[in-house]
Design a protein around this motif. Structure first.
Motif, PDB file in Angstrom:
ATOM      1  N   ILE A  75      40.908 -45.437 -69.664  1.00 38.74           N
ATOM      2  CA  ILE A  75      41.644 -46.792 -69.574  1.00 38.74           C
ATOM      3  C   ILE A  75      41.496 -47.056 -68.301  1.00 38.74           C
ATOM      4  CG2 ILE A  75      44.394 -47.643 -68.875  1.00 38.74           C
ATOM      5  CD1 ILE A  75      44.856 -45.328 -71.611  1.00 38.74           C
ATOM      6  N   ALA A  76      40.910 -45.839 -67.385  1.00 36.52           N
ATOM      7  CA  ALA A  76      40.400 -46.589 -65.787  1.00 36.52           C
ATOM      8  C   ALA A  76      38.875 -47.381 -66.342  1.00 36.52           C
ATOM      9  CB  ALA A  76      39.724 -44.819 -65.446  1.00 36.52           C
ATOM     10  N   ASN A  77      38.336 -47.392 -67.162  1.00 31.44           N
ATOM     11  CA  ASN A  77      37.276 -48.229 -66.939  1.00 31.44           C
ATOM     12  C   ASN A  77      37.528 -49.334 -67.739  1.00 31.44           C
ATOM     13  OD1 ASN A  77      35.288 -45.508 -66.534  1.00 31.44           O
ATOM     14  ND2 ASN A  77      35.018 -45.067 -69.209  1.00 31.44           N
ATOM     15  N   LEU A  78      38.028 -49.423 -69.025  1.00 30.63           N
ATOM     16  CA  LEU A  78      39.317 -50.506 -69.724  1.00 30.63           C
ATOM     17  C   LEU A  78      39.913 -51.661 -67.715  1.00 30.63           C
ATOM     18  CD1 LEU A  78      39.744 -52.582 -71.413  1.00 30.63           C
ATOM     19  CD2 LEU A  78      42.224 -51.458 -72.129  1.00 30.63           C
ATOM     20  N   LEU A  79      39.638 -50.863 -67.094  1.00 28.95           N
ATOM     21  CA  LEU A  79      40.951 -51.548 -65.898  1.00 28.95           C
ATOM     22  C   LEU A  79      39.837 -52.365 -65.397  1.00 28.95           C
ATOM     23  CD1 LEU A  79      44.134 -49.237 -64.526  1.00 28.95           C
ATOM     24  CD2 LEU A  79      43.591 -51.219 -65.330  1.00 28.95           C
ATOM     25  N   ILE A  80      38.312 -50.932 -64.824  1.00 29.44           N
ATOM     26  CA  ILE A  80      37.331 -51.747 -63.711  1.00 29.44           C
ATOM     27  C   ILE A  80      36.442 -53.010 -64.734  1.00 29.44           C
ATOM     28  CG2 ILE A  80      34.622 -50.793 -63.828  1.00 29.44           C
ATOM     29  CD1 ILE A  80      36.522 -50.045 -61.746  1.00 29.44           C
ATOM     30  N   MET A  81      36.477 -53.461 -66.124  1.00 29.38           N
ATOM     31  CA  MET A  81      36.360 -54.377 -66.652  1.00 29.38           C
ATOM     32  C   MET A  81      37.089 -55.513 -66.394  1.00 29.38           C
ATOM     33  SD  MET A  81      34.763 -53.753 -70.310  1.00 29.38           S
ATOM     34  CE  MET A  81      35.617 -52.301 -70.906  1.00 29.38           C
ATOM     35  N   GLN A 102      24.653 -52.501 -59.880  1.00 32.79           N
ATOM     36  CA  GLN A 102      25.671 -53.548 -60.136  1.00 32.79           C
ATOM     37  C   GLN A 102      25.671 -53.664 -61.686  1.00 32.79           C
ATOM     38  OE1 GLN A 102      23.862 -57.500 -60.203  1.00 32.79           O
ATOM     39  NE2 GLN A 102      25.517 -58.212 -61.287  1.00 32.79           N
ATOM     40  N   PRO A 103      26.736 -53.092 -62.535  1.00 33.05           N
ATOM     41  CA  PRO A 103      27.326 -53.090 -63.772  1.00 33.05           C
ATOM     42  C   PRO A 103      26.158 -54.031 -64.960  1.00 33.05           C
ATOM     43  CG  PRO A 103      29.115 -53.473 -62.793  1.00 33.05           C
ATOM     44  CD  PRO A 103      27.940 -53.475 -62.502  1.00 33.05           C
ATOM     45  N   GLU A 104      25.948 -53.030 -65.868  1.00 36.39           N
ATOM     46  CA  GLU A 104      24.593 -54.353 -66.461  1.00 36.39           C
ATOM     47  C   GLU A 104      25.350 -55.194 -67.168  1.00 36.39           C
ATOM     48  OE1 GLU A 104      22.748 -55.157 -70.323  1.00 36.39           O
ATOM     49  OE2 GLU A 104      25.035 -54.470 -70.170  1.00 36.39           O
ATOM     50  N   TRP A 105      26.557 -54.973 -67.889  1.00 36.86           N
ATOM     51  CA  TRP A 105      27.949 -56.056 -68.558  1.00 36.86           C
ATOM     52  C   TRP A 105      27.512 -56.848 -67.349  1.00 36.86           C
ATOM     53  CZ3 TRP A 105      32.076 -56.246 -66.686  1.00 36.86           C
ATOM     54  CH2 TRP A 105      32.787 -55.726 -65.539  1.00 36.86           C
ATOM     55  N   LEU A 106      27.855 -57.013 -66.655  1.00 40.39           N
ATOM     56  CA  LEU A 106      28.247 -57.864 -65.305  1.00 40.39           C
ATOM     57  C   LEU A 106      26.970 -59.014 -65.202  1.00 40.39           C
ATOM     58  CD1 LEU A 106      30.378 -58.989 -63.954  1.00 40.39           C
ATOM     59  CD2 LEU A 106      29.570 -57.927 -61.860  1.00 40.39           C
ATOM     60  N   SER A 107      26.403 -58.422 -65.676  1.00 38.62           N
ATOM     61  CA  SER A 107      24.726 -59.898 -65.488  1.00 38.62           C
ATOM     62  C   SER A 107      24.875 -60.613 -66.625  1.00 38.62           C
ATOM     63  CB  SER A 107      23.231 -58.719 -64.998  1.00 38.62           C
ATOM     64  OG  SER A 107      23.748 -58.747 -67.240  1.00 38.62           O
ATOM     65  N   HIS A 108      25.515 -60.894 -67.547  1.00 35.40           N
ATOM     66  CA  HIS A 108      25.674 -61.853 -68.177  1.00 35.40           C
ATOM     67  C   HIS A 108      27.752 -61.950 -68.388  1.00 35.40           C
ATOM     68  CE1 HIS A 108      24.323 -58.235 -70.250  1.00 35.40           C
ATOM     69  NE2 HIS A 108      25.592 -58.349 -71.382  1.00 35.40           N
ATOM     70  N   VAL A 109      28.677 -61.850 -67.907  1.00 42.07           N
ATOM     71  CA  VAL A 109      29.695 -61.674 -68.434  1.00 42.07           C
ATOM     72  C   VAL A 109      30.365 -62.574 -68.496  1.00 42.07           C
ATOM     73  CG1 VAL A 109      30.582 -61.821 -65.759  1.00 42.07           C
ATOM     74  CG2 VAL A 109      32.141 -60.483 -68.094  1.00 42.07           C
ATOM     75  N   ASN A 110      30.828 -63.303 -69.250  1.00 38.44           N
ATOM     76  CA  ASN A 110      32.149 -64.363 -69.319  1.00 38.44           C
ATOM     77  C   ASN A 110      33.277 -64.315 -70.182  1.00 38.44           C
ATOM     78  OD1 ASN A 110      31.363 -64.642 -71.855  1.00 38.44           O
ATOM     79  ND2 ASN A 110      29.041 -65.130 -71.712  1.00 38.44           N
ATOM     80  N   SER A 111      33.600 -65.363 -70.121  1.00 36.69           N
ATOM     81  CA  SER A 111      35.234 -64.673 -70.904  1.00 36.69           C
ATOM     82  C   SER A 111      35.418 -64.883 -72.171  1.00 36.69           C
ATOM     83  CB  SER A 111      36.205 -66.044 -70.663  1.00 36.69           C
ATOM     84  OG  SER A 111      35.531 -67.385 -71.653  1.00 36.69           O
ATOM     85  N   ASN A 112      34.001 -65.149 -73.047  1.00 35.37           N
ATOM     86  CA  ASN A 112      33.843 -64.381 -74.372  1.00 35.37           C
ATOM     87  C   ASN A 112      33.178 -62.547 -74.298  1.00 35.37           C
ATOM     88  OD1 ASN A 112      34.433 -65.176 -77.089  1.00 35.37           O
ATOM     89  ND2 ASN A 112      31.837 -65.134 -77.316  1.00 35.37           N
ATOM     90  N   LEU A 114      33.843 -61.211 -72.252  1.00 35.53           N
ATOM     91  CA  LEU A 114      34.923 -59.754 -70.946  1.00 35.53           C
ATOM     92  C   LEU A 114      36.274 -59.201 -72.819  1.00 35.53           C
ATOM     93  CD1 LEU A 114      35.835 -58.665 -69.297  1.00 35.53           C
ATOM     94  CD2 LEU A 114      36.768 -60.275 -68.070  1.00 35.53           C
ATOM     95  N   LYS A 115      36.581 -60.200 -73.624  1.00 31.44           N
ATOM     96  CA  LYS A 115      37.087 -60.017 -74.856  1.00 31.44           C
ATOM     97  C   LYS A 115      36.541 -58.845 -75.761  1.00 31.44           C
ATOM     98  CE  LYS A 115      37.887 -64.732 -75.551  1.00 31.44           C
ATOM     99  NZ  LYS A 115      38.333 -65.740 -75.989  1.00 31.44           N
ATOM    100  N   VAL A 116      35.503 -59.364 -75.867  1.00 32.38           N
ATOM    101  CA  VAL A 116      35.305 -58.213 -76.936  1.00 32.38           C
ATOM    102  C   VAL A 116      35.005 -57.102 -76.456  1.00 32.38           C
ATOM    103  CG1 VAL A 116      32.832 -57.541 -78.420  1.00 32.38           C
ATOM    104  CG2 VAL A 116      33.681 -60.046 -78.108  1.00 32.38           C
ATOM    105  N   LYS A 117      34.403 -57.300 -75.177  1.00 36.23           N
ATOM    106  CA  LYS A 117      34.141 -55.530 -74.187  1.00 36.23           C
ATOM    107  C   LYS A 117      35.578 -55.086 -74.313  1.00 36.23           C
ATOM    108  CE  LYS A 117      30.282 -56.026 -72.342  1.00 36.23           C
ATOM    109  NZ  LYS A 117      29.549 -54.503 -72.477  1.00 36.23           N
ATOM    110  N   LEU A 118      36.644 -55.978 -74.029  1.00 38.87           N
ATOM    111  CA  LEU A 118      38.439 -55.364 -73.985  1.00 38.87           C
ATOM    112  C   LEU A 118      38.632 -54.475 -74.472  1.00 38.87           C
ATOM    113  CD1 LEU A 118      39.876 -57.967 -70.950  1.00 38.87           C
ATOM    114  CD2 LEU A 118      38.942 -55.437 -71.277  1.00 38.87           C
ATOM    115  N   ALA A 119      38.009 -55.260 -76.153  1.00 37.61           N
ATOM    116  CA  ALA A 119      38.565 -55.326 -77.486  1.00 37.61           C
ATOM    117  C   ALA A 119      38.213 -53.739 -77.946  1.00 37.61           C
ATOM    118  CB  ALA A 119      38.387 -56.166 -79.175  1.00 37.61           C
ATOM    119  N   THR A 120      36.382 -53.875 -77.442  1.00 38.05           N
ATOM    120  CA  THR A 120      35.911 -52.273 -77.979  1.00 38.05           C
ATOM    121  C   THR A 120      36.701 -51.256 -77.453  1.00 38.05           C
ATOM    122  OG1 THR A 120      34.387 -53.002 -76.857  1.00 38.05           O
ATOM    123  CG2 THR A 120      34.330 -53.367 -79.331  1.00 38.05           C
ATOM    124  N   ALA A 121      37.243 -51.543 -76.341  1.00 35.26           N
ATOM    125  CA  ALA A 121      38.106 -50.380 -74.992  1.00 35.26           C
ATOM    126  C   ALA A 121      38.777 -49.848 -75.370  1.00 35.26           C
ATOM    127  CB  ALA A 121      37.888 -51.037 -73.854  1.00 35.26           C
TER     128      ALA A 121
END
Length: 414
Positions: A75-81, A102-112, A114-121
């Motif tokens: 849950i803490a990881n989810l909050l960080i994202m 710098q997190p790897e995912w942040l280098s190509h993050v966008n709203s789309n 972010l939504k997928v990563k949150l759903a998998t989390a």
């Protein structure tokens, strides 16, 4: 005829855009929630330690307690994202360019994304909850198990649908970008105004074949195309076309981060080192193209061409003026350092260039040997030159065999 913008409309638009800062306190509120989870984690951990030391902890209790700790961490990881990715996407850039953490995912993050990563989390968190229920099955009702399983499957289905829908949307966007992208120019002006001959877009020793995996190319515009043509690139190379599977050693995360071109704004340098044919020039040109598309003027030339340019300026008594004029270009690319021997005078000219650009503008340099061996190229000037070049720099090492040699061997085998 140029379109005249209505000042009232523009001001109103800026005011509406500024309302994004209303979200900033929300993210700081989530930071406070993160602190609550940190407290909860250590409280659960301390309770587990006391139970184990006192001998009252059964195997089931230990397993459930560990799963609770895992649940809190997830849950803490989810909050960080949500905090970092959401703030970066919807409020303002955080400015982590060049930061080693710098997190790897942040280098190509966008709203789309972010939504997928949150759903998998969320699916992962739900999995832990369901596992807790099955571990403690003797104290869990069948009704709770049934609905826990149904809810978990609903989360899985939602995440799968979201991921499936994101694929076609990204593909559609990529096709639209490709349809709008103009063809590469046949001739590109060099750094001194003359034209280079056309080079075929075939994989060479520094241009591996396409394997689109790195961040997507930004939208081109007329001004960006003009900057690309004026940069003097030998050919247009893109990060998406780099065969990242060819080099044995390749820091993909560093290149993806550099692909945002923030290093130019931060006046940082980039150094690509490695044997011939591992893709150094390809990456240098690709980052130069990204910089052009980000609004920066760029100049590309080989080390030999830069040496001739600086020597001509010195002979004409205008070296200082030439270095000052280059300040109009936030990024200079020096290719193939070490391929041509340099005398003491030329090495001194390169030192003047690097020293002048220090904390004033960015350099991308490609070479065939690590910085510790640059004394073989620059002689006594090497320590002072590399000190200034590497102080604010990302050094990317590429290891592997020559791409051209590999293709030649494959063609001979065929």
């Amino acid at each position: 005829m140029a379109k005249v913008q209505n000042p009232t409309t523009t001001t109103l638009g800026y005011a509406l855009f500024a309302t994004r800062w209303l979200q900033a306190p929300l993210y700081f509120g989530l930071v406070a929630a993160q602190g609550v989870y940190v407290y909860k984690f250590f409280k659960e951990l301390w309770t587990l330690i006391l139970m184990c030391v006192s001998g009252h902890a059964t195997e089931t209790y230990v397993m459930l307690a560990v799963l609770k700790l895992v649940d809190v961490v997830m849950i803490a990881n989810l909050l960080i994202m949500v905090i970092v990715g959401g703030y970066e996407t919807f409020v303002s850039r955080i400015g982590l360019q060049g930061h080693r953490d710098q997190p790897e995912w942040l280098s190509h993050v966008n709203s789309n994304v972010l939504k997928v990563k949150l759903a998998t989390a969320i699916v992962g968190i739900s999995s832990v909850h369901l596992l807790q229920m099955f571990v403690d099955v003797h104290h869990t009702s069948r009704h709770a198990l049934l609905w826990g399983t149904v809810i978990h499957m609903a989360f899985i289905a939602s995440a799968a649908i979201l991921a499936y829908m994101s694929g076609p949307m990204v593909a559609h966007t990529d096709r639209a970008h490709a349809d709008r992208s103009p063809a590469a120019p046949a001739h590109v002006p060099g750094p001194q105004g003359h034209e280079r001959g056309q080079r075929q877009e075939k994989p060479g020793p520094e241009t591996p074949a396409a394997a689109p995996a790195l961040p997507r190319q930004p939208d081109p515009d007329a001004d960006a195309e003009a900057r690309i043509r004026a940069a003097g690139f030998p050919a247009r190379k893109l990060l998406e076309d780099f065969d990242e599977q060819h080099p044995r050693g390749f820091d993909r995360e560093a290149v993806a981060r550099l692909g945002k071109a923030d290093f130019v704004t931060a006046r940082r340098n980039v150094v690509f080192v490695g044997p011939p044919g591992t893709g150094k020039t390809h990456l240098a040109v690709a980052l130069g193209v990204r910089a052009c598309q980000a609004g920066h003027r760029v100049l590309f030339a080989t080390a030999a061409e830069w040496a001739a340019r600086l020597a001509d300026a010195q002979a004409a008594g205008r070296l200082d003026a030439e270095l000052t004029a280059l300040d109009d270009h936030p990024l200079l690319i020096v290719d193939e350092v070490g391929y041509t021997p340099l005398d003491t005078v030329t090495a001194g000219l390169f030192f003047r260039l690097v020293a002048h650009r220090y904390e004033r503008g960015s350099l991308i340099v490609t070479g065939d040997r690590p910085l510790g061996r640059w004394d073989e190229v620059f002689g006594p000037s090497a320590p002072a030159l590399t000190d200034r070049l590497a102080h604010h720099a990302d050094v990317v090492r590429l290891d592997g065999d020559s791409y051209r040699t590999r293709r030649a061997t494959s063609a001979w085998a065929d």
